[in-house]
Design an enzyme around this catalytic site. Structure first.
Site, PDB file in Angstrom:
ATOM      1  N   GLU A 172      34.748  34.625  44.534  1.00 27.44           N
ATOM      2  CA  GLU A 172      33.433  35.315  44.273  1.00 27.44           C
ATOM      3  C   GLU A 172      32.416  34.037  43.932  1.00 27.44           C
ATOM      4  O   GLU A 172      31.831  34.033  43.071  1.00 27.44           O
ATOM      5  CB  GLU A 172      33.381  36.038  43.096  1.00 27.44           C
ATOM      6  CG  GLU A 172      34.339  37.333  43.370  1.00 27.44           C
ATOM      7  CD  GLU A 172      34.198  38.410  42.192  1.00 27.44           C
ATOM      8  OE1 GLU A 172      33.971  38.091  41.067  1.00 27.44           O
ATOM      9  OE2 GLU A 172      34.438  39.657  42.366  1.00 27.44           O
ATOM     10  N   GLU A 230      39.520  43.779  45.771  1.00 32.73           N
ATOM     11  CA  GLU A 230      39.318  43.983  44.282  1.00 32.73           C
ATOM     12  C   GLU A 230      38.879  45.213  44.175  1.00 32.73           C
ATOM     13  O   GLU A 230      37.738  45.495  44.458  1.00 32.73           O
ATOM     14  CB  GLU A 230      38.938  42.843  43.564  1.00 32.73           C
ATOM     15  CG  GLU A 230      39.685  41.703  43.527  1.00 32.73           C
ATOM     16  CD  GLU A 230      38.812  40.586  42.491  1.00 32.73           C
ATOM     17  OE1 GLU A 230      38.106  40.974  41.673  1.00 32.73           O
ATOM     18  OE2 GLU A 230      38.717  39.305  42.751  1.00 32.73           O
TER      19      GLU A 230
END
Ligand code: GAL
Length: 676
Positions: free
Chosen positions: A150, A306
């Site tokens: 991320e 995710e």
């Protein structure tokens, strides 16, 4: 070089076995098999364990984990493990730690605490990446490289001196001479003429509003600085183990990174998506994010890497997902092009700041509601292999340009700080969703010829070349809707001559004389043709029409009687200008859907999306209602989840899902016209 992602549906999640003794690993594998796990993400935050001292590695535990997983037939999305620098690195080189706009150097103790421009961090990160790639690149279990994690989540910008010099080099490369930078930014304003690039600061805290061109280039630079870092790791992976596809996990529609540029560097786009169970529109925003992920990869399948099995732990109040919602939302991602559904994370942790985040395997063990739902979904997904690789085909596109987003949101001293990209996008996307239309995202300069309808909710920043491309699209027969406050500035945030909509003025046949923002809570009524009604909130405009037809007028407030929406026929197509932000864009867009021959299926809580493969189409029906629903289906098929033949109609329980496989002619249909 492009490496192909294997065409199966992935099911699994982040796995952090290093936090547990080995006997738990055995139980993990047994329960993963029970749950139908096919892939796990390993090692994301493991740097300080893998390299406890500079150049000394401890791979033994990871070797064993990878072996065990492989023996159980579970593949690995292997992180390069560079998401948190180890304490020894930041102790030896405190300058690696990032600095805020206020000049505060952020302390070690969380994650991602590095300056994106730091050559020291980059050297250490790429060294670890090379070591990882050499050790695991030939292992058959490793199916995907997961670069860092991320990017930009916690640290999207750094204002230290190293970053500032990097910014100055980036500017020198972009502008060549400091005179052209002065010209582009208009530094004559407020006496900011620079003599040399090394006088240009990172935009730290200033006494007042900064230069908009400066702010925009800073945003571009910050995205590029992180991209450079990602590419440094990718280059190593390509060098050592080029047969394994690479990804880095995106964060849905994320402001700080121009994902169009990032996505071209990845073999597969992956996303982390955390819709809020407390938000009644969560499924609409999720659909939007998934449409973006698909579009970023040029329509190829992407992967939901995710999501939360139930509640997250980072909102002020974290609601669990009610029974059935985790399953429903997983299918929503698959419906919109994800080749799988993965989670954060496998097992409930014993310590750390994510103690209260839900997990696939809760602390209370496998005899739990969440694990039962996970296991049952894992079993279903295993039977949906045929869906992998199929595509979602959309006939409507929505324009998204990060330069525009940054120009609008990063600028200070605007007519209203409520006029933001998301505020402009939401009413248009929601209306498209509620009309049952599946949309792609695209950039204004893309070839839009395959779309029946293109919506630009806002194009505050618009390049001449993009305006020319849009004109070409319309003259070739396209239908274009342009939202308010568009065509205002060029790529340097300089005003287009003659005011808005600048280079679109001829195509749209309007000029904006004055923008007319509205106070919070105020609305202005708008009357549409055939007695339809809409209502402006946040934003309206005083228009002068020249060459367009007026199709809606303001009917209240100071602008009462003035044009609100116009339509201009151009070549074989037509272009609309919407001069306000609609509270609900549905009534406004309805005749435009009609004219563009977009099939509308009003959303009654059941979302329908079609994926098309080589020999079959897969119609996903997703009941977001808390009550049962019946959906008419005009072609015979088989529900891949229940195995039942579907003829005429499908009954869906509350939060229920059907995946109807339809064979034969028509399997290549787009999302228009498949549903009765
Ligand atoms: C993501 C992150 C994961 C985990 C998760 C919690 O942003 O990649 O490591 O922190 O959020 O929701």
């Amino acid at each position: 070089m492009s490496v192909m992602w294997p065409q199966t549906l992935a099911f699994g999640g982040d796995y952090n076995p290093e936090q547990w003794p080995d006997d738990v690993w055995t139980e993990d594998i047994a329960l993963m098999r029970e749950a139908g796990v096919t892939m796990v993400t390993l090692g994301v935050f493991a740097w300080s364990l893998l390299e406890p001292e500079p150049g000394r590695y401890e791979f033994d535990w990871l070797d064993r984990v990878v072996e065990n997983l492989d023996a159980a037939g579970i593949s690995v999305d292997l992180a390069t493990a560079t998401a948190t620098p180890p304490p020894w690195l930041v102790t030896a080189h405190p300058e690696v730690k990032p600095v805020t706009a206020e000049g505060v150097r952020l302390e070690f103790g969380s994650r991602q605490g590095y300056c994106p421009s730091s050559p020291i961090f980059r050297d250490h990160a790429t060294r670890l990446t090379r070591t990882m790639a050499k050790r695991y690149g030939a292992h058959p279990a490793v199916r995907l490289w997961h670069i860092s994690n991320e990017y930009g989540d916690h640290i999207a910008e750094c204002f230290c001196d190293v970053s500032q010099s990097h910014f100055q080099r980036w500017l020198a490369e972009r502008y060549g001479t400091v005179e052209s930078l002065n010209d582009a930014w208009g530094t004559l304003h407020w006496g900011q003429i620079y003599d040399a690039f090394d006088q240009v600061p990172a935009p730290r805290r200033m006494p007042g509003p900064g230069n908009p061109g400066h702010a925009l280039d800073w945003r571009r630079f910050c995205s590029d600085a992180l991209l450079e870092l990602m590419l440094a790791e990718k280059t190593v992976l390509r060098d050592v183990a080029p047969h394994i596809p690479v990804t880095t996990n995106f964060m849905s529609m994320f402001y700080a990174l121009d994902y169009w540029r990032w996505a071209t560097e990845l073999d597969v786009v992956t996303d982390d998506a955390y819709p809020d169970p407390a938000d009644p529109a969560a499924h609409i925003d999720a659909a939007r994010n998934y449409d973006l992920m698909r579009s970023l990869g040029g329509g190829k399948p992407w992967l939901l890497l995710e999501q939360a099995p139930s509640a997250v732990s980072w909102r002020p109040v974290n609601l669990p997902k009610p029974p059935g919602v985790m399953r429903l939302w997983s299918y929503q991602a698959i419906a919109r092009g994800s080749d799988g559904a993965m989670f954060f994370q496998w097992r409930a942790p014993r310590f750390g700041s994510e103690l209260h985040h839900s997990t696939m395997l809760p602390a209370a063990g496998p005899d739990t509601r969440v694990f039962r739902e996970i296991r049952s979904l894992g079993g279903e997904v295993a039977g949906l292999g045929a869906v992998a690789g199929s595509r979602v085909r959309a006939d409507v596109a929505i324009l998204l340009d990060w330069d525009n987003w940054w120009a609008l949101d990063a600028a200070e001293s605007m007519p209203s700080d409520r006029m933001r990209w998301r505020a402009a996008l939401d009413p248009f996307y929601r209306a498209v969703f509620r009309a049952g239309i599946t949309a792609d995202f695209a950039r204004p300069g893309d070839d839009l010829g395959s779309y029946r309808l293109v919506i630009a909710p806002n194009s505050y920043l618009l390049r001449q070349s993009d305006a020319a491309a849009l004109e070409g699209y319309v003259s070739g027969g396209g239908r274009l809707v342009v939202g308010p406050f568009s065509g205002v500035v060029d790529e340097h945030c300089r005003a287009h001559p003659g005011g808005a909509p600048g280079p679109l003025a001829d195509l749209l046949g309007v000029r904006v004389e004055e923008v007319w923002p509205l106070l919070d809570g105020d609305t202005t009524p708008v009357t549409l043709a055939e007695n339809g009604a809409a209502s402006a909130a946040t934003w309206s405009e005083w228009l002068r029409v020249g060459g367009a037809d007026v199709v809606a007028r303001y009917t209240g407030g100071t602008l009462a009687g003035m044009p609100a929406v116009t339509r201009r026929a151009h070549g074989a197509g037509a272009a609309w200008y919407v001069s306000f932000l609609p509270q609900d864009a549905g009534p406004l867009l309805a005749p435009i859907f009609d004219e563009s021959r977009s099939t509308v299926r009003p959303f009654d809580g059941v979302e329908a999306v079609l994926r098309t493969g080589e020999d079959a189409a897969y119609l996903f029906l997703l009941n977001h209602n808390r009550v049962p629903a019946t959906v008419d289906v005009d072609r015979q098929g088989t529900d891949l989840i229940t195995g039942r033949t579907v003829e005429g109609a499908v009954d869906l329980p509350p939060f229920g899902v059907a995946v109807v496989q339809q064979n034969g002619p028509g399997a290549h249909a787009t999302n228009q016209g498949e549903i009765a």
